[in-house]
Design a protein around this motif. Structure first.
Motif, PDB file in Angstrom:
ATOM      1  N   PRO A   1      29.929  31.190 -74.236  1.00 11.30           N
ATOM      2  CA  PRO A   1      29.757  32.639 -74.079  1.00 11.30           C
ATOM      3  C   PRO A   1      28.414  33.120 -74.613  1.00 11.30           C
ATOM      4  O   PRO A   1      27.958  32.661 -75.666  1.00 11.30           O
ATOM      5  CB  PRO A   1      30.924  33.211 -74.889  1.00 11.30           C
ATOM      6  CG  PRO A   1      31.188  32.182 -75.943  1.00 11.30           C
ATOM      7  CD  PRO A   1      30.834  30.858 -75.351  1.00 11.30           C
ATOM      8  N   TYR A   2      27.800  34.022 -73.863  1.00 10.63           N
ATOM      9  CA  TYR A   2      26.658  34.803 -74.337  1.00 10.63           C
ATOM     10  C   TYR A   2      27.116  36.258 -74.387  1.00 10.63           C
ATOM     11  O   TYR A   2      28.117  36.624 -73.751  1.00 10.63           O
ATOM     12  CB  TYR A   2      25.466  34.657 -73.398  1.00 10.63           C
ATOM     13  CG  TYR A   2      24.537  33.499 -73.738  1.00 10.63           C
ATOM     14  CD1 TYR A   2      23.162  33.693 -73.818  1.00 10.63           C
ATOM     15  CD2 TYR A   2      25.033  32.225 -73.981  1.00 10.63           C
ATOM     16  CE1 TYR A   2      22.301  32.635 -74.132  1.00 10.63           C
ATOM     17  CE2 TYR A   2      24.193  31.173 -74.296  1.00 10.63           C
ATOM     18  CZ  TYR A   2      22.825  31.383 -74.372  1.00 10.63           C
ATOM     19  OH  TYR A   2      21.980  30.349 -74.682  1.00 10.63           O
ATOM     20  N   TYR A   3      26.383  37.090 -75.143  1.00 12.61           N
ATOM     21  CA  TYR A   3      26.854  38.456 -75.362  1.00 12.61           C
ATOM     22  C   TYR A   3      25.739  39.463 -75.090  1.00 12.61           C
ATOM     23  O   TYR A   3      24.613  39.290 -75.548  1.00 12.61           O
ATOM     24  CB  TYR A   3      27.373  38.618 -76.799  1.00 12.61           C
ATOM     25  CG  TYR A   3      28.527  37.685 -77.094  1.00 12.61           C
ATOM     26  CD1 TYR A   3      29.813  38.002 -76.711  1.00 12.61           C
ATOM     27  CD2 TYR A   3      28.308  36.455 -77.728  1.00 12.61           C
ATOM     28  CE1 TYR A   3      30.871  37.133 -76.955  1.00 12.61           C
ATOM     29  CE2 TYR A   3      29.355  35.585 -77.986  1.00 12.61           C
ATOM     30  CZ  TYR A   3      30.637  35.930 -77.593  1.00 12.61           C
ATOM     31  OH  TYR A   3      31.679  35.063 -77.826  1.00 12.61           O
TER      32      TYR A   3
ATOM     33  N   PHE B   1      30.220  44.425 -77.221  1.00 11.12           N
ATOM     34  CA  PHE B   1      29.484  43.425 -76.450  1.00 11.12           C
ATOM     35  C   PHE B   1      30.280  43.069 -75.193  1.00 11.12           C
ATOM     36  O   PHE B   1      31.517  43.063 -75.193  1.00 11.12           O
ATOM     37  CB  PHE B   1      29.280  42.140 -77.265  1.00 11.12           C
ATOM     38  CG  PHE B   1      28.338  42.283 -78.424  1.00 11.12           C
ATOM     39  CD1 PHE B   1      26.979  42.060 -78.268  1.00 11.12           C
ATOM     40  CD2 PHE B   1      28.814  42.644 -79.680  1.00 11.12           C
ATOM     41  CE1 PHE B   1      26.113  42.173 -79.336  1.00 11.12           C
ATOM     42  CE2 PHE B   1      27.959  42.759 -80.764  1.00 11.12           C
ATOM     43  CZ  PHE B   1      26.595  42.533 -80.587  1.00 11.12           C
ATOM     44  N   GLU B   2      29.537  42.727 -74.154  1.00 11.14           N
ATOM     45  CA  GLU B   2      30.159  42.138 -72.971  1.00 11.14           C
ATOM     46  C   GLU B   2      29.887  40.641 -72.988  1.00 11.14           C
ATOM     47  O   GLU B   2      28.745  40.208 -73.189  1.00 11.14           O
ATOM     48  CB  GLU B   2      29.610  42.742 -71.680  1.00 11.14           C
ATOM     49  CG  GLU B   2      30.236  42.112 -70.439  1.00 11.14           C
ATOM     50  CD  GLU B   2      29.745  42.706 -69.143  1.00 11.14           C
ATOM     51  OE1 GLU B   2      30.194  42.237 -68.076  1.00 11.14           O
ATOM     52  OE2 GLU B   2      28.908  43.631 -69.167  1.00 11.14           O
ATOM     53  N   MET B   3      30.938  39.859 -72.785  1.00 12.29           N
ATOM     54  CA  MET B   3      30.792  38.407 -72.781  1.00 12.29           C
ATOM     55  C   MET B   3      30.359  37.936 -71.398  1.00 12.29           C
ATOM     56  O   MET B   3      30.960  38.292 -70.391  1.00 12.29           O
ATOM     57  CB  MET B   3      32.116  37.749 -73.176  1.00 12.29           C
ATOM     58  CG  MET B   3      32.009  36.240 -73.374  1.00 12.29           C
ATOM     59  SD  MET B   3      32.425  35.313 -71.887  1.00 12.29           S
ATOM     60  CE  MET B   3      34.191  35.467 -71.843  1.00 12.29           C
ATOM     61  N   LEU B   4      29.298  37.143 -71.361  1.00 16.17           N
ATOM     62  CA  LEU B   4      28.775  36.561 -70.130  1.00 16.17           C
ATOM     63  C   LEU B   4      28.823  35.041 -70.258  1.00 16.17           C
ATOM     64  O   LEU B   4      28.711  34.502 -71.353  1.00 16.17           O
ATOM     65  CB  LEU B   4      27.327  37.007 -69.883  1.00 16.17           C
ATOM     66  CG  LEU B   4      27.055  38.507 -69.968  1.00 16.17           C
ATOM     67  CD1 LEU B   4      25.568  38.769 -69.869  1.00 16.17           C
ATOM     68  CD2 LEU B   4      27.793  39.239 -68.860  1.00 16.17           C
TER      69      LEU B   4
ATOM     70  N   GLU C   1      22.676  37.104 -75.639  1.00 14.15           N
ATOM     71  CA  GLU C   1      22.358  36.140 -76.686  1.00 14.15           C
ATOM     72  C   GLU C   1      23.554  35.248 -77.003  1.00 14.15           C
ATOM     73  O   GLU C   1      24.707  35.661 -76.824  1.00 14.15           O
ATOM     74  CB  GLU C   1      21.941  36.883 -77.965  1.00 14.15           C
ATOM     75  CG  GLU C   1      20.668  37.688 -77.801  1.00 14.15           C
ATOM     76  CD  GLU C   1      20.330  38.480 -79.060  1.00 14.15           C
ATOM     77  OE1 GLU C   1      19.129  38.628 -79.351  1.00 14.15           O
ATOM     78  OE2 GLU C   1      21.269  38.933 -79.735  1.00 14.15           O
ATOM     79  N   PRO C   2      23.306  34.047 -77.512  1.00 17.41           N
ATOM     80  CA  PRO C   2      24.410  33.172 -77.923  1.00 17.41           C
ATOM     81  C   PRO C   2      25.097  33.713 -79.163  1.00 17.41           C
ATOM     82  O   PRO C   2      24.578  34.589 -79.858  1.00 17.41           O
ATOM     83  CB  PRO C   2      23.720  31.838 -78.189  1.00 17.41           C
ATOM     84  CG  PRO C   2      22.315  32.186 -78.518  1.00 17.41           C
ATOM     85  CD  PRO C   2      21.986  33.408 -77.702  1.00 17.41           C
TER      86      PRO C   2
ATOM     87  N   LEU D   1      25.621  36.817 -84.452  1.00 16.68           N
ATOM     88  CA  LEU D   1      26.071  36.869 -85.848  1.00 16.68           C
ATOM     89  C   LEU D   1      24.905  37.146 -86.803  1.00 16.68           C
ATOM     90  O   LEU D   1      25.043  37.907 -87.770  1.00 16.68           O
ATOM     91  CB  LEU D   1      26.754  35.550 -86.223  1.00 16.68           C
ATOM     92  CG  LEU D   1      28.144  35.298 -85.620  1.00 16.68           C
ATOM     93  CD1 LEU D   1      28.643  33.916 -86.009  1.00 16.68           C
ATOM     94  CD2 LEU D   1      29.124  36.367 -86.057  1.00 16.68           C
ATOM     95  N   GLU D   2      23.766  36.547 -86.522  1.00 17.75           N
ATOM     96  CA  GLU D   2      22.598  36.777 -87.377  1.00 17.75           C
ATOM     97  C   GLU D   2      22.162  38.236 -87.337  1.00 17.75           C
ATOM     98  O   GLU D   2      21.865  38.842 -88.377  1.00 17.75           O
ATOM     99  CB  GLU D   2      21.448  35.864 -86.943  1.00 17.75           C
ATOM    100  CG  GLU D   2      21.704  34.382 -87.211  1.00 17.75           C
ATOM    101  CD  GLU D   2      20.654  33.496 -86.567  1.00 17.75           C
ATOM    102  OE1 GLU D   2      19.726  34.042 -85.903  1.00 17.75           O
ATOM    103  OE2 GLU D   2      20.744  32.254 -86.713  1.00 17.75           O
ATOM    104  N   ARG D   3      22.146  38.824 -86.154  1.00 16.25           N
ATOM    105  CA  ARG D   3      21.699  40.217 -86.032  1.00 16.25           C
ATOM    106  C   ARG D   3      22.720  41.166 -86.638  1.00 16.25           C
ATOM    107  O   ARG D   3      22.354  42.181 -87.241  1.00 16.25           O
ATOM    108  CB  ARG D   3      21.458  40.557 -84.565  1.00 16.25           C
ATOM    109  CG  ARG D   3      20.359  39.690 -83.930  1.00 16.25           C
ATOM    110  CD  ARG D   3      19.976  40.186 -82.562  1.00 16.25           C
ATOM    111  NE  ARG D   3      19.362  41.504 -82.656  1.00 16.25           N
ATOM    112  CZ  ARG D   3      19.010  42.226 -81.597  1.00 16.25           C
ATOM    113  NH1 ARG D   3      19.210  41.767 -80.391  1.00 16.25           N
ATOM    114  NH2 ARG D   3      18.456  43.413 -81.743  1.00 16.25           N
TER     115      ARG D   3
END
Length: 552
Positions: free
Chosen positions: A287-289, A303-306, A506-507, A512-514
């Motif tokens: 998943p990316y977000y 977030f939308e999961m892509l 983003e992954p 999580l970092e942001r």
């Protein structure tokens, strides 16, 4: 001749010989009996010769018994011949449509290629496949599917020239073989066009009508590879199949002649299919977000999961490449469930106020147990239902609206929100919006990204938002790619938005970092009510790569 028939024919001849011998004996015995009767009458003797009389009666009985046995054996032989002919017919023909089958067509085609090919004579193989035929069976039953197949075969046969052949290769795939003069190759084009027109007419069965389309690919005997390991018939049929799959890839309901580059494309497609199957088993889909922002406050709200495919051979693959293939080969549900499970695990670490949006494939909406599967995953990961938003496209509404309504209701009863994605592209009716309990509308990015360029788009967006206000449905605007579009949306009041203006998808680790930098993780003692910094993206390649595609 089969061994059984040979044996019965021998018995038949023996019985016939017995009957003929009995008849000959009867003639001899009857002659003697008549002579004896005449002599007895002349001598005035009233007592007949009992021995001759008994022999005559026995002879008559033998003739009758022999004749009955001969007739019975003859009937048995005729029945076995009929059964043999039926077995041969079943071996060579399709029982439902009456067409040839693959094996018999290949034999006849090889013979035709030897007889009817030359400098100005050629043979065209025309591969025909019904589009989305599985849905016909799934939604209307196999009786309707059989009616569609038999009607399709009849309509094709009515259009074929006298010297042509047609076979049902299996399922919903047919193949026609048509000899033609190389100076008039457009005759095949005309035939393919007429077949497409005729098949598109509705098929009526038990009061119900259904419309189907077909994809057609054709190849000429002039294109047969003399160095191929296949027989000429197999090579020709294979090339027609490749052209047909190319027609499907180009949008279906169309016709293409085989061209050599198509073979490379099909080979790559087959490699993709195999890679996707392996990737699902190996967990290569991740998943990316993409951020979702409240446009009034600029605050991050979810977030939308892509989906992305982290392929060892191809690198990071975007969803517009693998999602359609995954849907066609039947692995989209397994892939989607894996991605949703991963997303639940990721989102559990976020600020509890942040929502998670997940796109659902129309293929999954055909599964009557879909809502229960989602709810089971929520329980398994202890993810709050009110934080999840399921996004479905308008095309789902046209397949089985009753099932869709039941699924939406089941999900909403448990607290899951349901939004209608890509609104404006799938012709959803106002009555459907009023009858289905949606929580949100998402305006398709194609309308948003051209704001301020065309007045028609501004007016259309204005109409959609006015309608949503009347239905009391909040709006999400996709495709906010720059500050100008954001400013244009400001005139319509409270909206939620997403797009590359706020950053690329983003992954999980980067998200999580942001969030940690912004103090918006679940374990933060006091979550700061601030939005993530804007991160406009000007990379047109990245914009094009995502293309609005989502996880299944």
């Amino acid at each position: 001749m089969p061994r059984v028939l040979r044996g019965r024919k021998g018995q038949d001849l023996v019985t016939l010989g017995v009957v003929l011998a009995a008849i000959a004996l009867f003639v001899a015995t009857a002659s003697n009996a008549l002579l004896d009767a005449a002599a007895t009458a002349a001598n005035g003797d009233s007592s007949p010769n009992l021995l001759l009389t008994a022999a005559l009666l026995l002879n008559i009985a033998l003739i009758l018994l022999g004749w009955n046995r001969y007739k019975a054996l003859t009937g048995e032989i005729a029945q076995h011949r009929r059964l043999e002919e039926e077995a041969r017919r079943l071996a060579d023909y399709d029982d439902l449509t009456g067409c040839l089958n693959r094996r018999s067509l290949a034999q006849l085609l090889d013979a035709m290629l030897q007889e009817r090919t030359g400098r100005k004579r050629a043979v065209a193989a025309i591969a025909i496949d019904l589009d989305n035929f599985k849905q016909v069976n799934d939604l209307n039953g196999h009786a309707m599917g059989d009616a569609v197949l038999s009607t399709t075969a009849k309509r094709i046969i009515d259009l074929l020239p006298e010297e042509a052949m047609i076979a049902r290769l299996g399922g919903d795939e047919f193949l026609c073989v048509v000899p033609y003069n190389t100076d008039a190759s457009d005759r095949i084009d005309l035939l393919a066009t007429r077949i497409i027109e005729q098949i598109s007419r509705p098929v009526v069965h038990q009061g119900s009508a259904i419309e189907v389309t077909i994809s057609i690919g054709s190849a000429s005997s002039l294109q047969i590879d003399p160095e191929s390991k296949e027989t000429p018939a197999q090579d020709l049929m294979h090339k027609a199949d490749i052209a047909m799959y190319h027609a499907k890839k180009k949008g279906k309901n169309r016709f293409y002649w085989f061209e050599p580059p198509m073979e490379n494309e099909l080979r790559f497609r087959n490699e993709l299919e195999a890679g996707i199957r392996r990737g699902v088993q190996a967990g290569e889909f991740v998943p990316y977000y993409e951020q979702q922002i409240d446009l009034d406050s600029g605050r991050l709200v979810g977030f939308e999961m892509l989906a992305r495919w982290d392929s060892p051979e191809l690198g990071m693959v975007t969803p517009e490449i693998f999602i359609p293939i995954a849907e066609e080969i039947g692995v989209i549900a397994q892939m989607s469930e894996q991605l949703i499970e991963a997303a639940f695990a990721d989102a559990s670490q976020w600020d509890p106020e942040l929502t998670l949006s997940v796109n659902i494939s129309p293929v999954q909406m055909r599964d009557p147990w879909f809502a229960q599967k989602i709810l089971k995953l929520l329980v398994k990961h202890r993810f709050p239902a009110h934080r999840l938003e399921i996004e479905i496209t308008e095309t789902c509404l046209h397949e089985n609206i009753g099932m869709v309504r039941s699924m939406i209701t089941s999900l909403r009863n448990q607290g899951v929100k349901v939004s209608l994605d890509d609104f404006g592209t799938g012709y959803a009716s106002l009555s459907q919006l009023r009858s289905l309990p949606f929580d949100r509308l998402k305006i398709d990015r194609s309308f948003i990204r051209d704001l301020n360029k065309q007045d028609s788009n501004d007016k259309l967006v204005d109409a959609i938002i006015s309608m949503s206000d009347g239905l009391k449905l909040p709006i999400t605007a996709e495709g906010i790619e720059n500050a100008d579009i954001l400013d244009a949306l400001g005139r319509w009041g409270k909206l939620k938005g997403q797009g590359y203006h706020y950053g690329r998808p983003e992954p999980a680790q980067r998200v999580l970092e942001r969030l940690a930098e912004a103090g918006r993780l679940a374990n933060d003692a006091a979550s700061e009510a601030t939005a993530l910094p804007l991160n406009p993206v000007a990379n047109s390649d990245d914009k094009k790569a995502d293309g609005g595609s989502r996880a299944g």
